[in-house]
Design a protein around this motif. Structure first.
Motif, PDB file in Angstrom:
ATOM      1  N   ASN A 176      27.861 -78.720  10.239  1.00 33.50           N
ATOM      2  CA  ASN A 176      28.677 -78.248   8.867  1.00 33.50           C
ATOM      3  C   ASN A 176      30.104 -78.902   8.711  1.00 33.50           C
ATOM      4  O   ASN A 176      30.787 -78.916  10.079  1.00 33.50           O
ATOM      5  CB  ASN A 176      29.086 -76.765   8.726  1.00 33.50           C
ATOM      6  N   GLY A 271      26.865 -77.179  -1.343  1.00 33.35           N
ATOM      7  CA  GLY A 271      26.969 -77.309  -0.113  1.00 33.35           C
ATOM      8  C   GLY A 271      25.660 -78.030   0.647  1.00 33.35           C
ATOM      9  O   GLY A 271      25.612 -78.358   1.668  1.00 33.35           O
ATOM     10  N   TYR A 327      30.033 -76.385   3.889  1.00 33.31           N
ATOM     11  CA  TYR A 327      30.721 -75.025   3.437  1.00 33.31           C
ATOM     12  C   TYR A 327      31.999 -74.786   3.746  1.00 33.31           C
ATOM     13  O   TYR A 327      32.695 -75.503   4.690  1.00 33.31           O
ATOM     14  CB  TYR A 327      29.677 -73.939   3.895  1.00 33.31           C
TER      15      TYR A 327
END
Length: 461
Positions: A176, A271, A327
């Motif tokens: 991420n 995202g 995110y």
């Protein structure tokens, strides 16, 4: 004279039952011999054509023996990987010599599969017969169904096998990138197209997030690949670089500072990875060390001595499991995986049902080194019995037919197994009693005929 023929008939009975006793004895003694085929006794009346007269002439009896080669013995477990048993009609192809065999050395066929390496690594059974097979290559053994070409076979050797490694060809990453990351000052001027030396790979630009992954080269060595990300001034976009660590592993004539690939990674507003607007390559080709390259191509440095390598990157995509996401959470690597393995040495040899002799290595890889043929004959009972549970070809048996295991009805090859003897001891002991009684009865014929002849001689005093 009928008494004389009776005497001779008794002698033939002694001979026939003596021969039968010998084969029954062999059967009993080989009740535990691997691959042994029971020998059957067949008695044939040697009748002489009789004329329509009162005198009868005895013809006697003859015994013939034949091995019941087509019978299947029970398959018994073994703890040795090179102990082999056949379920079906086929037989192993063997010779009494290994690599020193010449064209004049005969081939033998056997079901005795207790093979183990000799001092040179050639598989040999306890009777001294060497196992033969087709040498394997990358394309596999040729289609051999119906072949009679024994000359294409080689002795199976299971030592001196080189180790093996496998280069990485696929890499995946799940990570991420923090959507709340502030755009750095360096990102506003970052432009590899006009200034390739000012990069994250060179250290001139500090990445917002960087992770490393270990891959394997063609020699089984581990190589470090770094993936660096820098948030772009454009919304939902990150600059990305993939580079080798250290940079000296790559050719200096390629991209600078070990850079392998670069581009941007784009995300949707929720995202997920936006592959349509992502320019970071999903496949990377690295040239061989002995092939000079020029930018934008990349290649291994000449000092590394490596083969060319292509790596496919899996960054996943929208609505898929894993991959790269953006995110509002800390940038972190959650998972990475690569294929390929480090160098491994030979661990053991195993044979599969199809007759592939596979070398298994300590790194988990396997490689076929031989393929075992199974030999069959139209009339296996016509084969000539040889010492050590082997048979040789004959005109009565027909031509040899070679087929890979599990093809053309040749049968399966069972590893860690041995074929038991087909002898039934209860039946053999019964035959032993019958032969003994028949032998005794034949001797009585001789003594009776002798007494009758003696009476005839006594007519004249």
């Amino acid at each position: 004279m009928s008494i004389n023929t009776a005497l001779l008939s008794g002698v033939s009975g002694l001979k026939a039952n003596s021969s039968a006793l010998a084969s029954v004895s062999d059967n009993i003694q080989n009740a535990n011999t691997v691959g042994y085929k029971r020998v059957r006794n067949d008695f044939t009346a040697m009748l002489i054509e009789q004329s329509h007269v009162s005198s009868y002439n005895a013809g006697g009896v003859r015994a013939t023996q034949s091995a019941e080669i087509a019978d299947q013995g029970s398959i018994q477990a073994s703890s040795t990987s090179t102990h082999l048993a056949v379920s079906g009609d086929g037989m192993f192809v063997t010779r009494l010599k290994s690599d020193d065999a010449t064209a004049s050395d005969q081939y033998y066929f056997t079901r005795a599969g207790q093979f183990s390496p000799d001092e040179d690594g050639f598989l040999q059974n306890t009777a001294g017969y060497y196992l033969y097979g087709w040498p394997a290559d990358e394309s596999g053994a040729p289609d051999t169904v119906g072949s009679t070409n024994l000359g294409s076979l080689e002795p199976v050797q299971v030592t001196g096998i080189d180790g093996i490694a496998e280069a990485t060809s696929n890499m995946s990453i799940s990570a991420n990138l923090d959507a709340s990351e502030a755009v750095s000052t360096a990102a506003t001027t970052y432009d590899l197209a006009t200034n390739p030396g000012v990069s994250m790979a060179s250290g001139a630009v500090t990445p917002d997030f960087q992770t490393t992954v270990q891959i394997y080269d063609s020699l089984g060595g581990t190589r470090t690949v770094a993936m660096s990300f820098l948030k772009s001034p454009t919304a939902n976009e990150w600059f990305a670089e993939i580079h080798a660590v250290p940079a000296s592993a790559m050719q200096a004539t390629g991209l600078p500072d070990g850079l392998l690939a670069s581009g941007t990674v784009a995300f949707t507003s929720d995202g997920q990875l936006d592959m349509a607007n992502t320019t970071l390559p999903t496949s990377l080709s690295i040239g061989a060390s002995d092939t000079p390259v020029t930018a934008p191509a990349v290649g291994w440095a000449a000092s590394e001595g490596l083969s060319a390598q292509t790596i496919n990157f899996d960054f996943a995509g929208a609505n898929t499991t894993g991959g790269i996401t953006q995110y509002e959470s800390a940038s972190e690597l959650s998972k990475s995986s690569v294929d390929g393995v480090a160098f491994g040495v030979l661990a053991q040899i195993e044979v599969d049902d199809d007759g592939n002799v596979n070398a298994l290595f300590t790194n988990g890889l396997s490689r076929p080194i031989y393929k075992l043929p199974l030999a069959s004959f139209a009339n296996p009972s016509g084969l000539i019995t040889e010492a050590g549970g082997a048979y040789s070809a004959s005109i009565d048996a027909g031509s040899v037919i070679l087929a890979a295991a599990n093809q053309n009805g040749s049968g399966l090859i069972n590893s860690y197994s041995l074929e038991g003897s087909t002898v039934d001891l209860a039946e053999e002991f019964t035959n032993l009693i019958v032969v003994q009684r028949a032998y005794s009865a034949s001797s009585k014929i001789i003594t009776t005929a002798d007494e009758m002849l003696n009476e005839l001689i006594q007519l004249k005093r």
